[in-house]
Design a protein around this motif. Structure first.
Motif, PDB file in Angstrom:
ATOM      1  N   GLN A 149     -12.506  -4.387  -0.510  1.00 45.57           N
ATOM      2  CA  GLN A 149     -13.542  -5.757  -0.556  1.00 45.57           C
ATOM      3  C   GLN A 149     -13.031  -7.249  -0.343  1.00 45.57           C
ATOM      4  O   GLN A 149     -13.779  -7.833   0.190  1.00 45.57           O
ATOM      5  CB  GLN A 149     -14.131  -5.767  -1.926  1.00 45.57           C
ATOM      6  N   MET A 150     -11.858  -7.040  -0.567  1.00 47.81           N
ATOM      7  CA  MET A 150     -11.041  -8.625  -0.408  1.00 47.81           C
ATOM      8  C   MET A 150     -10.355  -8.698   1.028  1.00 47.81           C
ATOM      9  O   MET A 150     -10.145  -9.785   1.495  1.00 47.81           O
ATOM     10  CB  MET A 150      -9.991  -8.533  -1.377  1.00 47.81           C
ATOM     11  N   GLY A 151     -10.358  -7.553   1.697  1.00 46.63           N
ATOM     12  CA  GLY A 151      -9.902  -7.691   2.930  1.00 46.63           C
ATOM     13  C   GLY A 151      -8.308  -7.657   3.118  1.00 46.63           C
ATOM     14  O   GLY A 151      -7.770  -8.379   4.048  1.00 46.63           O
ATOM     15  N   ILE A 152      -7.603  -7.142   1.965  1.00 43.60           N
ATOM     16  CA  ILE A 152      -6.131  -7.284   2.088  1.00 43.60           C
ATOM     17  C   ILE A 152      -5.704  -6.051   2.136  1.00 43.60           C
ATOM     18  O   ILE A 152      -6.396  -4.808   1.975  1.00 43.60           O
ATOM     19  CB  ILE A 152      -5.690  -7.847   0.544  1.00 43.60           C
ATOM     20  N   VAL A 153      -4.390  -5.612   2.087  1.00 41.15           N
ATOM     21  CA  VAL A 153      -3.690  -4.468   2.567  1.00 41.15           C
ATOM     22  C   VAL A 153      -3.263  -3.816   1.091  1.00 41.15           C
ATOM     23  O   VAL A 153      -2.637  -4.555   0.324  1.00 41.15           O
ATOM     24  CB  VAL A 153      -2.416  -4.686   3.164  1.00 41.15           C
ATOM     25  N   LEU A 154      -3.688  -2.677   0.991  1.00 39.63           N
ATOM     26  CA  LEU A 154      -3.309  -1.752  -0.316  1.00 39.63           C
ATOM     27  C   LEU A 154      -1.827  -1.065  -0.070  1.00 39.63           C
ATOM     28  O   LEU A 154      -1.539  -0.425   0.975  1.00 39.63           O
ATOM     29  CB  LEU A 154      -4.310  -0.762  -0.646  1.00 39.63           C
ATOM     30  N   VAL A 155      -0.767  -1.525  -0.843  1.00 36.63           N
ATOM     31  CA  VAL A 155       0.468  -1.084  -0.520  1.00 36.63           C
ATOM     32  C   VAL A 155       0.922  -0.298  -1.714  1.00 36.63           C
ATOM     33  O   VAL A 155       0.385  -0.410  -2.922  1.00 36.63           O
ATOM     34  CB  VAL A 155       1.288  -2.179  -0.373  1.00 36.63           C
ATOM     35  N   GLU A 156       2.162   0.592  -1.425  1.00 40.95           N
ATOM     36  CA  GLU A 156       2.807   1.189  -2.328  1.00 40.95           C
ATOM     37  C   GLU A 156       4.166   0.602  -2.512  1.00 40.95           C
ATOM     38  O   GLU A 156       4.574  -0.054  -1.561  1.00 40.95           O
ATOM     39  CB  GLU A 156       2.717   2.592  -2.439  1.00 40.95           C
ATOM     40  N   GLY A 157       5.103   0.718  -3.322  1.00 34.57           N
ATOM     41  CA  GLY A 157       6.460   0.119  -3.625  1.00 34.57           C
ATOM     42  C   GLY A 157       7.063   0.509  -2.365  1.00 34.57           C
ATOM     43  O   GLY A 157       8.041  -0.376  -1.754  1.00 34.57           O
ATOM     44  N   GLN A 158       7.114   1.628  -1.675  1.00 34.76           N
ATOM     45  CA  GLN A 158       7.693   2.050  -0.482  1.00 34.76           C
ATOM     46  C   GLN A 158       7.577   1.361   0.792  1.00 34.76           C
ATOM     47  O   GLN A 158       7.976   1.293   1.707  1.00 34.76           O
ATOM     48  CB  GLN A 158       7.626   3.587  -0.272  1.00 34.76           C
ATOM     49  N   ASP A 159       6.391   0.543   0.635  1.00 36.35           N
ATOM     50  CA  ASP A 159       5.747  -0.051   1.986  1.00 36.35           C
ATOM     51  C   ASP A 159       6.313  -1.554   1.863  1.00 36.35           C
ATOM     52  O   ASP A 159       6.207  -2.305   2.956  1.00 36.35           O
ATOM     53  CB  ASP A 159       4.348  -0.425   1.840  1.00 36.35           C
ATOM     54  N   LEU A 160       7.336  -1.980   0.747  1.00 27.47           N
ATOM     55  CA  LEU A 160       7.599  -3.347   0.651  1.00 27.47           C
ATOM     56  C   LEU A 160       9.125  -3.181   0.463  1.00 27.47           C
ATOM     57  O   LEU A 160       9.834  -2.243   0.141  1.00 27.47           O
ATOM     58  CB  LEU A 160       6.986  -3.774  -0.582  1.00 27.47           C
ATOM     59  N   PHE A 161       9.822  -4.593   1.112  1.00 27.16           N
ATOM     60  CA  PHE A 161      11.315  -4.434   0.867  1.00 27.16           C
ATOM     61  C   PHE A 161      11.577  -5.907   0.781  1.00 27.16           C
ATOM     62  O   PHE A 161      10.798  -6.971   0.960  1.00 27.16           O
ATOM     63  CB  PHE A 161      11.968  -3.897   2.114  1.00 27.16           C
TER      64      PHE A 161
END
Length: 490
Positions: free
Chosen positions: A257-269
């Motif tokens: 709905q907000m047009g943002i990315v849904l991430v899990e911890g493994q997607d970030l560094f």
């Protein structure tokens, strides 16, 4: 479906003068002005189709993936059982002037709570003035020493707050509890409205119901306004624990709905004191995280070393002010039930105002006199664990067996610091469609308060309903359902 039917229910005592009548019916049995259009519609031909349309709801919700997981129940794979939350097609209706008063009280309360959290992690003036005991803070499981002295954007900690309120007594609203860590349920508020508009579009022609569909826009504006200094076009992501979390539907829904990315911890560094997201175009800097992961799992280098849900080094980036976490780490210190009794004093201390919303009278069991009273009156009281949630860890004295009461007595004597107690309120009820027909059921309301550049709300919230007759527990995990909440514009 006729007015006579409602009159008969009233005469049988199924609607009481302080509860449902305050919301829907007068003592004469006639509907109050703000319910009149709905009851007239129900008395006509359109109401006759309601029963058929009720059968569509569960299928539509399940087809759309609008479910939640129950951790205590397992399917064949060992995962939590997926359920749809029962949806009642009779809305809860709130008058415009009533909502205006409630909204002012909620804005005031959340403003004071944000001031309190900032104070606790900085000068601790409220402790120095003897208003909140130091032990209540520093022994609190949600207090995070790592946040001491850390400055956060706009001094805002609870960017999203879900405040549970109930109507009792002569119809006044009371705050039941404050949810400031990772409050959930707003997706059901939005989907309930979409469902009602889909099933009964003519109702929205007859009634001027305030819109709630713009909530995701307000949420995104609040999140973006919390970005670190210098982030002119901030990147916002929603951090989820993953598909097995009970609220995963909401995480995915709000991100979409907000047009943002849904991430899990493994997607970030983390690299060079900044946070990045892995994308097909390469690393992309992240400025704001709307996190739906509990504190303990956010960073294995700071909290639980066994966590795979968070990001190693995230807290170092946060402390340096290079990323904003919404809600802030350590916010839970303010929504613990042992802190709740002090919120009215917070309003007076930080804002210099009298509270517009009352707390439910509360006994703090760590106090010897309060504990003695509670032990003497257990069959009359509601006893809650200070860290409990979801309707678990509670004793509802009038609805409990002698064995359950005695078991709680032993727990209280052994660990009084873990409990508070409150009177059993005469909660308001609302007409609800159950298997036997239309009957009164107890309800509460969770409005959502957004804090950023401004404190903002949409006119409405999530109305939860205890579907079991006589039950005061509205949580979905305990068999509760939901209703659409209408705030009338006139």
């Amino acid at each position: 479906m006729t007015q006579t039917f409602f009159n008969e229910m009233f005469e049988r005592g199924e609607f009481d003068a302080r509860g449902t009548t305050a919301a829907a019916l007068m003592r004469s049995g006639e509907p109050r002005a703000h319910y009149r259009e709905y009851f007239e519609w129900m008395s006509g031909e359109a109401g006759q189709q309601t029963q058929k349309k009720r059968a569509e709801v569960d299928a539509i919700f399940r087809r759309s993936g609008i479910t939640f997981a129950v951790y205590g129940e397992k399917d064949q794979t060992g995962a939590g059982t997926e359920r749809t939350i029962p949806f009642d097609v009779i809305p809860r209706v709130i008058q415009a002037q009533e909502w205006s008063k409630l909204e002012r009280g909620l804005r005031q309360r959340v403003s004071a709570l944000n001031r309190f959290i900032h104070d606790i992690y900085h000068k601790q003036e409220i402790i120095k003035h003897g208003i909140v005991p130091a032990a209540q803070i520093f022994s609190n499981a949600q207090y995070r020493p790592v946040m001491q002295g850390v400055n956060v954007a706009r001094d805002t900690y609870a960017h999203i707050a879900g405040i549970d309120v109930v109507r009792a007594g002569e119809g006044e609203f009371y705050v039941l509890e404050d949810n400031l860590r990772v409050p959930s349920g707003v997706s059901y508020m939005l989907e309930n409205r979409k469902m009602m508009m889909r099933l009964f579009p003519d109702l929205f022609v007859r009634n001027r119901v305030a819109a709630v569909a713009h909530y995701p826009d307000l949420l995104l504006e609040s999140l973006r306004s919390a970005a670190p200094a210098g982030a002119d076009n901030p990147t916002v992501v929603l951090l989820t624990p993953g598909i097995y979390n009970s609220a995963y539907f909401e995480h995915a829904f709000l991100a979409q709905q907000m047009g943002i990315v849904l991430v899990e911890g493994q997607d970030l560094f983390v690299e060079n004191d900044y946070l990045y997201m892995r994308t097909t175009q390469g690393p992309h800097r992240v400025d704001v995280i709307y996190r739906r992961v509990d504190d303990d799992f956010l960073d294995p280098l700071t909290f639980r070393p066994d966590s795979t849900l968070g990001v190693a080094g995230l807290m170092n980036v946060y402390r340096k002010g290079n990323v904003t976490l919404c809600n802030a780490v350590g916010t839970g210190v303010a929504d613990d039930k042992s802190i709740y009794p002090y919120v009215p004093e917070m309003v007076r201390f930080y804002l210099g105002e009298e509270p517009l919303l009352n707390n439910v009278p509360t006994w703090i069991c760590r106090k010897p006199d309060d504990l003695a009273y509670v032990l003497d009156h257990l069959p009359e009281l509601v006893v809650k664990e200070t860290h409990g949630a979801g309707g678990y860890g509670m004793l509802i004295g009038p609805a409990s067996t002698s064995a359950e009461i005695e078991a709680f007595r032993l727990a209280l004597v052994a660990n009084p610091d873990k409990y508070i107690a409150q009177p059993t309120l005469s909660l308001s009820t609302c007409p609800t469609w159950v298997e036997s027909g239309i009957a009164p059921r107890h309800i509460d309301l969770r409005p959502f308060v957004l804090s950023g550049k401004d404190v903002r709300m949409v006119p409405g919230g999530l109305t939860r309903v205890a579907l079991r007759e006589g039950s005061l527990v509205v949580n979905s995990s305990q068999g509760g359902g939901t209703k659409d909440t209408w705030v009338l514009e006139r």
